[in-house]
Each structure stands twice: as C-alpha cells, then as structure tokens.
Design a protein around this motif. Structure first.
Motif, short mmCIF file in Angstrom:
data_model
loop_
_atom_site.label_atom_id
_atom_site.label_comp_id
_atom_site.label_asym_id
_atom_site.label_seq_id
_atom_site.Cartn_x
_atom_site.Cartn_y
_atom_site.Cartn_z
N GLY B 317 -49.26 -26.87 -34.09
CA GLY B 317 -48.09 -26.40 -34.82
C GLY B 317 -48.18 -26.71 -36.30
N GLU B 318 -48.62 -27.91 -36.62
CA GLU B 318 -48.80 -28.22 -38.05
C GLU B 318 -49.86 -29.28 -38.24
N VAL B 319 -50.48 -29.26 -39.40
CA VAL B 319 -51.49 -30.25 -39.75
C VAL B 319 -51.14 -30.82 -41.13
N ALA B 320 -51.35 -32.11 -41.28
CA ALA B 320 -51.08 -32.76 -42.57
C ALA B 320 -52.26 -33.67 -42.90
N VAL B 321 -52.89 -33.39 -44.03
CA VAL B 321 -54.03 -34.19 -44.46
C VAL B 321 -53.52 -35.43 -45.19
N SER B 322 -54.15 -36.57 -44.93
CA SER B 322 -53.74 -37.82 -45.58
C SER B 322 -54.00 -37.74 -47.09
N ALA B 323 -53.34 -38.60 -47.84
CA ALA B 323 -53.45 -38.59 -49.30
C ALA B 323 -54.89 -38.75 -49.76
N ASP B 324 -55.66 -39.55 -49.02
CA ASP B 324 -57.05 -39.76 -49.43
C ASP B 324 -58.00 -38.71 -48.86
N GLY B 325 -57.44 -37.74 -48.12
CA GLY B 325 -58.26 -36.65 -47.61
C GLY B 325 -59.18 -37.03 -46.46
N ARG B 326 -59.07 -38.26 -45.99
CA ARG B 326 -60.02 -38.69 -44.96
C ARG B 326 -59.59 -38.38 -43.54
N SER B 327 -58.28 -38.18 -43.35
CA SER B 327 -57.82 -37.93 -41.98
C SER B 327 -56.77 -36.84 -41.95
#
Lengths: 441, 441
Positions: B317-327
């Motif tokens: 349904g949705e994806v959210a990338v962490s601030a550091d882009g690692r996860s």
C-alpha cells in the motif's frame, strides 16, 4: 539420537561440541559391550516390500513408486502405495489384532464413565477399546489421497540445500480407506459432538502410534478439532478392499482426509481430545513452512503453523511422444488439500509458453461438478491427461500446474516456496522431452 | 446492449455484422425521437462521492481509494471503501426503506405458508418481508473484506490485453458489517437448516438486486448453499457502525464473507433457494477463470466454475524510505478467501532476492492463532508492515507475497495466471523504490 538426526548438518553442529576422540581400543571395547547388551532388533517387524519401489531410506523405510506406475490407476495398488515411516514398523503390525488396544482420552465433563478404562486423577476419562469395538461401528469407505509434506523435496534441494530426506514426485498415493468414523467412535463413548467439544475448550485431536524410537518415544501428531466436523476422519482397518498392510498402520490407523500425511498416524494406539496440539517433535519441530530467507539456525518453529491442509499441486507421471514425433501425450496427478477439488489442470509442452486445459478424471472417470466456494469433501486426487503438439520434432518440455476450487494456483518456480525444511514444494512440475541423447527422430 | 458491452472488442464483433450506415439526417431524426421519448435519467440516484477516489468508470460508478489511504486503517472508512457498481444506483438506495420489500422464494415442501406472500403455481413459496422484519432478528456484526475479482487487472492487461475495466490494487476494502444472519431469516420463515435443504435438492442461494439496466434486467448472482452453513452470510443494513451507504447497497445487501465481491449482491430484493446457479450474465458469462491460452472466442464459460472464494493475495500500500536512504518501511494488505487466515506475509526490498516475514495485524492488532486445517471463519483482511534494508541507497523494489492457512502461496508472475477476463490476479505485487528521477540521496 533419532535416526532422522543422522544427517550432515547435525554432525556439523555436533562437531563444534567435540571435546576429544576415543582411542581405537576404547571404541572396540564399547562396541563389544553394546553387542553383549544388545536390545532386540528394532527393525525385526519390517514386512516384505515391493521390488518396484525407489527406496529413499531403508531404516526407517521410505520409498516411492515409479511415476508411470503411480498415475496408471486411480486407486494406487496397496503394494505400490508410497511408504513414509518415521520409525521401525512396530510389533502390533504383525500381530492379529486380538491383543491390540486403543485408548481414548477425553477431558472430564464431556464423557461419562470410562469404557474398559480408568478415570485418572486429572479428571480426564480414558476409555480402552479393542479392535472389535471399533469394527463393530458402521464401516465407512472413502477415497483419499495421502501426500508427504516433503514430496518433490529433491527439486527443492537442487535449488538450495534443505534439511530432509530425498523424495521425487511420488510421495503421494490415492486409496479407498475403510474404517469407522472417529466421530462415531467418540459418540459410542458418550462424547458430545464437535460443537459441544469446542465449547468445552477442546481444540485438537492428538494421536500416538505404536512405532517407537530406541528410547521408547512414540510417533505422535494432532489435527485441529474442526477437521472432525465433516465426519470424514476415520480409524481405518481396510485399504482398497484389503486388510490394512503392516507398512500402512495395521491393525488401525488414522485417515484424516485432506490433511498432510504426517497427521494420518499409523498403528494408532491413543486418541486424546486436548486444548493443545501434540507435543511431539513432528508436530512442533518439524513439519512447518518458513520464509525462503530463514535458515536452520533462525527457524522459529513456534512462529509457524503446523502443516495440515496442503496447497494445490500437480505432477507429470509419464510422457509418450507420438510415432511421428510431432506430439506428446502426458499424464499425471493433481491434488488439493482440505477436500477442495481440482477444477482445472493446465499443461504445456513448450516449457510454459502455451497451455491447454487437460482432461480430468476422478473416481470412475468422473470429476466432481465444479462448484466453487462449497465446503467440499472431495479428498481423492485427480488424474489428468493431455495430448499436445511439440515445439520441435521429438523435443519439448512438459509443464503442469493446477487450479483448486478457490482458484488458488501453483507458483512457477522454487525461489518463492523454497524453505529450509524442504516441504510444501508445489512449483510447476517440469519434465523434459527428448534432449541430449534421447531425442526422437 | 448493457453498458459493460460498450467495449472495443464488442464493437469489432458488431462491425462484422454491419449491414449499412444510416444517413446523417436519419440519425438526427432518431436522436430527436429518442429525446422526446426519453426515460428518466437512469443515473438520477447516484450519491455524492468522496473526492479522493480514483474513478475507473463514471457510469456505472467504479472507483478505488489511493493505496496509502486504504492500508492506513484496519476498517476502511465508508466514504473510501471501493465502489464497484455494475448498473446505476437504484431508487431504493435513496428511499428510507419504508416501502422496501424483500422476497424470499423457497421450494415447495421445505417451508410452510408464505409470509406476506404467495404460493405460485410451481409449488414454490414466496415470502415477502419488510426491512423491519429483517431488522427484528438478532443483529450480528462481523468484519469481512470484499474484493473485486478484477482487482489488479491493470497489471494483467499490461502483460497482455484483457476484457474488463481497469483496476489497480485497491479494488478491495475491509469493513464491519451489521445485519441479520440469512440462516436466521430463513429459520424465521420455517425453512429447515442447510443439511435438510441440501437433502431436498437445494444447491444454490440466488440473489437479485434492485439495480437494473435500460431493459429492466436486474443484477443477479448466487452462492453455493454450503456457504450458509457457518451462519455468516448476512443481510446487512449497517457498515462500520453507520447506516449502509447508497453505493454499498442501502437499505439491504448481501454480505457473503469469504466470497468474491460480485456475489455480495447490493440493494438485494430477492433471495431464492434453488437447485441451479443464478442465470445472470455475471454468474454464468463473466466472473470465471480460464487457462492462459484461452482467448475470448474460445472461452467456454460452461466449462469453468464461477468464482466464489478468492485465492491468497497481498499488495503493497505504501513505502517510506528512511532519512538516510538505507532502509524502507512498507505496509500493505493480505487476504485469503473462504475464511482462511493469512499465516505469513513475506516481503522483499531487493526485488525478491531476499525475504523477511512481515509483522501482521488483524482487527485490534491481533492476528488469529495460526492453526492450520481448521474450518476458519476469519474473513477480514490482514494488514502487514516491514522495515527492510535497501540494496542501494534510496533504491530497491518492494515485493510482497502471502501464505494462507492451507500453505497456498502467490505465484511469481503474470504469465501463469493471465486470463482473458483479467480476473484473479494474485501474482507477487511489486513496487519500485527510487528509480528514474526519484532516487533519494
């Protein structure tokens, strides 16, 4: 150690714990002492088996028939029915049943006075029945396929190593079983129906067999109480119109149709109505499915449900190329757990590029009316056949995939279903036609 | 022509039958005549809808919520619940229910004198109930997901063209429905239980809605009789604690939990116990699955079972990338038909190379105890979430696949499930992360 622990990865684990080596003289002395103190041969009761089997393990005996034989008849002949024993065949299998006793344990409050048994201090009631007591109830015959959860493990281990014995695609067979309904057995003891048992907190039916390991631990497994509701769980003494063979649980076994083989306990000596699953190794630390990235060290058995109903599957049993090399006739089986019928089998001769719906045949060549969404009680497998053009003279690849009455389908490949125990392989089954050295003219 | 026939392939077929063209004056005259003779606007009763919908068809109204909204709450808000209407919203939806009548037809011999109705000459008995009659019975509330068989058709048509309207992955929603058990309604009329009905030859429960096409043909569908047995089929008047909205079948609709949306007939005006499936177009010539190589001209609708229970499925349904882009943290839904719970959801962030089991949440964050093989009555969907490392900073591909309580799994790709009607797409759902122009630092 159980016999099934004698595998490379176990020895690897044990290797890390090695504290030293015995000297040769010590080993010889220990062996002599063991021989002097030897127990009776645990495998003294093994029956004579069919020479046609592909034997996967001699002790315990694990064997599957050749695929061509398997798909030749709707009911698998008793001698060719695959054998999956976890332990030695017990002595009860070779006795005449006169001394055989079955204990049935029900919680206090849901059954009356024990029949031939005792009321233990935990307020449960233990009934003891003879084989004649069970056979005095109405006999029911139903056809059910039984499949090992590890069927087609060889393909899975070819993808990535797994823990478990090798099986090609024939750790499944189909028979007409005769026995008493377990619900009738319970009713004869004054045990109320499934709804009342559920209301009283019963959740599982726990079975034990007479087959035991060297330490006396017996094989055990359980099924959810609800499986009883349709009335089709049998305590069976007959198989395809003959007495139950020793390898299949004589004198009495559980037939839980629609449920994985491991819960169809052979040589059953104990039935218990319980609020808990069986505590056996095979229920709680064995037949479970995991995410493909879980390795043996990370497997959290408590997180995964015990396998009960198996997913939709199918396999090619035999292929025959026409004399002119232009077409192939393929035959095989398809099966879905939980009593769900197979509603379609798609077959390809070109590796999955194009497909045709196969002709299906159930018992007596009939296929159940394809009404989806009903609570089916269709436990037998479905045999199928299809004749397809080959993409090149004498060459091709036969692929099969089936659809169940909930429109569940088989996955294409092994990557998504691979699991460290090597169970539940229901990827499309593929059989090459022709190829290196065997292409037809 | 029905509105859903206004599609390219139908016009192609009709084109072959063209006998000539009207001249422009003739066409204008005919249009004027139609306008003078115009019927009331068939779409005069459409309600005001949520502005957040992605509208797939305006007339009839077909719309799905954005995926992020859909997976935010366990129960989908009424205004955001996907809408799949086959015909205009009927006038009953906008009345207060006082004049609403439900007819229930039972075969002769299985019910007594008709209630407010008649005994027609065919010896069937037709009862007529008011909304108050139904609401006087005990009210039951249960949570059930409803899914369109065509959910995710857009992906399927991207693989190869299909017949059917476009849907992304949100033609599914989950609500708490309140109504009377259909078994209670029948019992109130003196109709015997499901077992006795089956013995009397009843096989299907046939529904009709008040929604009609221009020729007066109404929407209809049926479910197998056995689906009634668990007692969970409702005639519902409430949705998530509110009155049933016009778009969802007010004043009364069928909720057949575990069964595909098309059989959950809205604005229900007629229930008939029958030995036959519904004769409606949507039952017999529409919602069915075919082998991937079957084209529209070859589709033998009589050979394929009507879709009832849907196979195991899931979507991101949705994806959210962490601030550091690692996860990446991904959330979505999973659902299995027939009341079977979802026992595991595997999620990958690297396109399916590695997997992790997601955290699952049912109603109130609880997941049903994972006991397989039971006759489940778990009809709600399962929401899932997982946080996974990305294979490259800010980039990856989230993939999800789920497992049901029979260990059925989703297939990897579209090739094996593609069918000409574009239904039953339960292939692994994939969502790219980052990529062209949107990669994180």
């Amino acid at each position: 150690m159980y016999a099934q622990h004698r595998q490379a990865y176990v020895y690897e684990v044990l290797e890390e714990m090695r504290v030293g080596n015995l000297d040769a003289a010590g080993v010889a002395a220990a062996a002599a002492a063991r021989a002097a103190d030897a127990k009776p041969d645990a495998y003294a009761n093994e029956p004579t088996r069919w020479s046609g089997f592909a034997v996967r393990s001699a002790k315990p005996f694990n064997a599957e028939p050749p695929p061509g034989v398997l798909v030749r008849t709707y009911h698998t002949p008793n001698e060719a029915f695959y054998v999956r024993n976890h332990l030695p065949v017990p002595a009860v299998a070779t006795a005449d049943g006169a001394d055989y006793r079955l204990s049935i344990r029900v919680p206090g409050g849901v059954a009356g006075a024990p029949r031939g048994g005792v009321s233990p201090t935990d307020a449960a009631c233990v009934h003891t029945l003879s084989l004649a007591d069970v056979q005095a109830l109405p006999a029911v015959t139903l056809t059910a396929a039984v499949q090992c959860a590890g069927n087609r493990r060889t393909e899975m281990s070819g993808h990535r190593a797994v823990k478990g014995g090798a099986w090609d695609a024939c750790a499944i067979s189909n028979a007409a079983w005769t026995g008493a309904r377990l619900t009738d057995v319970l009713a004869s003891l004054g045990v109320p129906d499934v709804g009342a048992l559920a209301a009283a907190g019963v959740r599982h039916v726990v079975f034990e067999g007479a087959d035991a390991d060297a330490e006396g631990g017996v094989y055990g497994a359980s099924i959810p109480l609800d499986v009883l509701a349709a009335g089709d769980v049998l305590l069976a003494w007959g198989m395809n119109g003959e007495p139950l063979p020793a390898d299949h649980g004589a004198p009495l076994r559980v037939v839980a149709p629609g449920i994985v083989g491991a819960r169809n306990v052979k040589w059953v000596t104990s039935v218990a109505l319980s609020d808990e699953e069986s505590h056996s190794h095979w229920q709680r630390r064995d037949y479970k499915g995991f995410c493909p990235s879980v390795c043996l060290e990370d497997a959290d058995y408590d997180s995964a449900p015990s396998i009960q109903e198996l997913p939709i599957t199918s396999a090619v049993g035999e292929v025959a190329v026409s004399a002119d090399g232009r077409s192939v006739t393929a035959r095989g089986y398809a099966y879905a757990g939980g009593g769900r019928p197979v509603v379609r089998v798609d077959v390809s001769a070109d590796g999955g590029k194009t497909w045709a719906a196969a002709d299906l045949a159930g018992a007596d060549g009939q296929v159940p009316a394809a009404v989806c969404g009903a609570r089916y009680r269709d436990y037998g497998w479905t045999l199928w056949s299809a004749t397809l053009p080959l993409p090149a003279p004498g060459r091709g690849e036969v692929v099969v995939k089936a659809v169940d009455s909930s429109y569940n389908v088989q996955p294409e490949g092994l990557a998504g279903v691979w699991n460290v125990r090597g169970v539940l392989n229901n990827a499309w089954h593929r059989v090459p036609v022709g190829g290196e050295g065997e292409a037809k003219e």
